[in-house]
Design a protein around this motif. Structure first.
Motif, PDB file in Angstrom:
ATOM      1  N   TYR A 119       7.514   9.218  -2.876  1.00 28.74           N
ATOM      2  CA  TYR A 119       7.260   9.826  -4.039  1.00 28.74           C
ATOM      3  C   TYR A 119       6.086  10.362  -3.700  1.00 28.74           C
ATOM      4  O   TYR A 119       5.310   9.732  -2.771  1.00 28.74           O
ATOM      5  N   PRO A 120       5.825  10.867  -4.703  1.00 28.77           N
ATOM      6  CA  PRO A 120       5.289  12.196  -4.055  1.00 28.77           C
ATOM      7  C   PRO A 120       3.704  11.627  -3.812  1.00 28.77           C
ATOM      8  O   PRO A 120       3.465  10.086  -4.722  1.00 28.77           O
ATOM      9  N   ASP A 121       2.575  11.818  -2.717  1.00 33.13           N
ATOM     10  CA  ASP A 121       1.142  11.672  -2.309  1.00 33.13           C
ATOM     11  C   ASP A 121       0.771  12.089  -2.876  1.00 33.13           C
ATOM     12  O   ASP A 121       0.224  13.526  -2.885  1.00 33.13           O
ATOM     13  N   GLU A 122       0.089  11.181  -4.141  1.00 34.75           N
ATOM     14  CA  GLU A 122      -1.110  11.764  -5.163  1.00 34.75           C
ATOM     15  C   GLU A 122      -2.417  12.294  -4.727  1.00 34.75           C
ATOM     16  O   GLU A 122      -3.571  12.918  -4.949  1.00 34.75           O
ATOM     17  N   VAL A 166       0.870  -1.344  -0.119  1.00 34.96           N
ATOM     18  CA  VAL A 166      -0.314   0.038  -0.097  1.00 34.96           C
ATOM     19  C   VAL A 166       1.037   1.230  -0.051  1.00 34.96           C
ATOM     20  O   VAL A 166       1.968   1.596   0.767  1.00 34.96           O
ATOM     21  N   ALA A 167       0.626   2.574  -0.872  1.00 33.45           N
ATOM     22  CA  ALA A 167       1.149   3.721  -0.903  1.00 33.45           C
ATOM     23  C   ALA A 167       0.889   3.952   0.740  1.00 33.45           C
ATOM     24  O   ALA A 167      -0.580   4.459   0.592  1.00 33.45           O
ATOM     25  N   TRP A 168       1.618   4.482   1.849  1.00 32.88           N
ATOM     26  CA  TRP A 168       1.656   4.605   2.432  1.00 32.88           C
ATOM     27  C   TRP A 168       0.997   6.684   3.057  1.00 32.88           C
ATOM     28  O   TRP A 168       1.874   7.471   3.452  1.00 32.88           O
ATOM     29  N   TYR A 169      -0.625   7.010   2.460  1.00 37.02           N
ATOM     30  CA  TYR A 169      -0.897   7.960   2.080  1.00 37.02           C
ATOM     31  C   TYR A 169      -0.784   8.853   3.255  1.00 37.02           C
ATOM     32  O   TYR A 169      -1.677   8.566   3.809  1.00 37.02           O
ATOM     33  N   ARG A 205       0.632  13.741   6.877  1.00 38.34           N
ATOM     34  CA  ARG A 205       0.798  15.333   6.985  1.00 38.34           C
ATOM     35  C   ARG A 205       1.404  16.118   7.657  1.00 38.34           C
ATOM     36  O   ARG A 205       1.348  17.288   8.854  1.00 38.34           O
ATOM     37  N   ASN A 206       2.690  15.083   8.557  1.00 40.48           N
ATOM     38  CA  ASN A 206       3.452  16.038   9.643  1.00 40.48           C
ATOM     39  C   ASN A 206       4.688  15.584   9.395  1.00 40.48           C
ATOM     40  O   ASN A 206       5.206  15.030   8.562  1.00 40.48           O
ATOM     41  N   TYR A 207       5.468  16.891   9.081  1.00 40.02           N
ATOM     42  CA  TYR A 207       7.136  16.810   8.675  1.00 40.02           C
ATOM     43  C   TYR A 207       8.033  16.088   9.101  1.00 40.02           C
ATOM     44  O   TYR A 207       8.737  15.719   8.406  1.00 40.02           O
ATOM     45  N   GLN A 208       7.857  15.977  10.261  1.00 37.96           N
ATOM     46  CA  GLN A 208       8.788  15.278  11.071  1.00 37.96           C
ATOM     47  C   GLN A 208       9.126  13.632  10.071  1.00 37.96           C
ATOM     48  O   GLN A 208       9.866  12.787   9.924  1.00 37.96           O
ATOM     49  N   ALA A 209       7.422  13.833   9.964  1.00 36.52           N
ATOM     50  CA  ALA A 209       7.529  11.468   9.631  1.00 36.52           C
ATOM     51  C   ALA A 209       7.914  11.431   8.392  1.00 36.52           C
ATOM     52  O   ALA A 209       7.956  10.713   7.075  1.00 36.52           O
ATOM     53  N   ARG A 210       6.793  12.943   7.698  1.00 38.59           N
ATOM     54  CA  ARG A 210       7.381  13.189   5.390  1.00 38.59           C
ATOM     55  C   ARG A 210       8.811  12.934   5.612  1.00 38.59           C
ATOM     56  O   ARG A 210       9.261  12.647   5.008  1.00 38.59           O
ATOM     57  N   ASN A 211       9.978  13.925   6.354  1.00 38.75           N
ATOM     58  CA  ASN A 211      11.188  13.712   6.517  1.00 38.75           C
ATOM     59  C   ASN A 211      11.786  12.047   6.841  1.00 38.75           C
ATOM     60  O   ASN A 211      12.124  11.858   5.622  1.00 38.75           O
ATOM     61  N   PHE A 212      10.848  11.427   6.833  1.00 41.47           N
ATOM     62  CA  PHE A 212      11.775   9.996   7.737  1.00 41.47           C
ATOM     63  C   PHE A 212      11.582   9.670   6.152  1.00 41.47           C
ATOM     64  O   PHE A 212      12.696   8.351   5.872  1.00 41.47           O
ATOM     65  N   THR A 249       6.818  21.099  -7.398  1.00 45.31           N
ATOM     66  CA  THR A 249       7.005  21.432  -5.918  1.00 45.31           C
ATOM     67  C   THR A 249       6.033  20.556  -4.255  1.00 45.31           C
ATOM     68  O   THR A 249       4.870  21.231  -4.242  1.00 45.31           O
ATOM     69  N   PRO A 250       5.716  19.289  -4.797  1.00 46.16           N
ATOM     70  CA  PRO A 250       4.377  18.788  -4.202  1.00 46.16           C
ATOM     71  C   PRO A 250       5.544  18.747  -2.341  1.00 46.16           C
ATOM     72  O   PRO A 250       6.338  19.159  -1.848  1.00 46.16           O
ATOM     73  N   ARG A 251       4.038  18.684  -1.677  1.00 49.96           N
ATOM     74  CA  ARG A 251       4.925  18.817  -0.675  1.00 49.96           C
ATOM     75  C   ARG A 251       5.095  17.916   0.148  1.00 49.96           C
ATOM     76  O   ARG A 251       5.554  17.578   1.409  1.00 49.96           O
ATOM     77  N   TRP A 252       4.474  17.024   0.461  1.00 50.99           N
ATOM     78  CA  TRP A 252       3.759  15.250   0.460  1.00 50.99           C
ATOM     79  C   TRP A 252       5.025  14.549   0.078  1.00 50.99           C
ATOM     80  O   TRP A 252       3.999  14.326  -1.406  1.00 50.99           O
ATOM     81  N   PHE A 253       4.865  13.017   0.747  1.00 48.91           N
ATOM     82  CA  PHE A 253       5.428  12.333   0.037  1.00 48.91           C
ATOM     83  C   PHE A 253       5.040  10.981   0.676  1.00 48.91           C
ATOM     84  O   PHE A 253       4.585  10.636   1.804  1.00 48.91           O
TER      85      PHE A 253
END
Length: 180
Positions: free
Chosen positions: A99-102, A52-55, A58-65, A120-124
């Motif tokens: 990769y970018p979260d659709e 599954v895509a882990w979509y 919306r938290n920057y720390q988690a995104r950065n991981f 410039t996607p913000r979320w991955f």
DNA sequence: GCCAACGTTGGC
DNA sequence: GCCAACGTTGGC
């Protein structure tokens, strides 16, 4: 038997470790929370490739991981949150790099972000694939083991949906607590 | 459904 | 860049 063989294996192992170290590809471990009403371990098992895509992060720390650290093959503790009882429901693995979260681009979607663009996607997100379902290791179970007392998910006020897991914690959970 | 803890937003 | 207000998380 085989002092020489052992020596060679040891040398080989060390060489591999050194190579992995210098490539920055040391395997990492993670705990990832999912609300079973959204995606449960059984949902994951039913998906194509059991992945599954882990979509929806919306938290920057988690995104950065996900964006900066996760590599294919990293170990994942699949955690059921906001349910009764909460706990680790399965072992999984990271099966893609980020990769970018659709969902950020989809108007009317719960996770739509008007400030995100394809340029410039913000979320991955990464993809996460089931390795095996286990008997639930409940939050209470986890708390009962001194070996795990420093786990992020057990700390007071913890809310982060993706947290790193120490190799020693991973080993203890997978080898001592995780039963099929 | 409560509410403590924590992250984000936006006026200044 | 401070910080009050607000929104979200998630165990209970």
């Amino acid at each position: 038997m085989g002092g020489l063989t052992n020596g060679l294996l040891q040398a080989n192992y060390n060489a591999t470790s050194v190579a992995l170290f210098f490539c920055g590809e040391t395997m990492r471990y993670w705990l990832m929370k999912s609300e079973p009403d959204d995606v449960s371990i059984d949902d994951l098992a039913s998906f194509p490739n059991q992945s599954v895509a882990w979509y929806g992060v919306r938290n920057y720390q988690a995104r950065n991981f996900m964006r900066d650290q996760m590599q294919v093959g990293d170990g994942v503790l699949f955690y059921h949150s906001n349910c009764n009882p909460p706990g680790i429901a399965g072992i999984a693995r990271v099966s893609s790099t980020a990769y970018p979260d659709e969902t950020q681009f989809k108007k009317n979607h719960k996770y739509f972000d008007p400030k995100a663009t394809h340029e410039t996607p913000r979320w991955f997100n990464v993809d996460v694939q089931l390795v095996r379902k286990i008997n639930l290791i409940s939050l209470n179970d986890l708390r009962s083991h001194p070996e795990l007392e420093s786990m992020r998910v057990l700390q007071r006020g913890n809310r982060l949906s993706i947290t790193p897991v120490d190799p020693a914690e991973w080993k203890f959970i997978v080898e001592e607590l995780a039963h099929a």
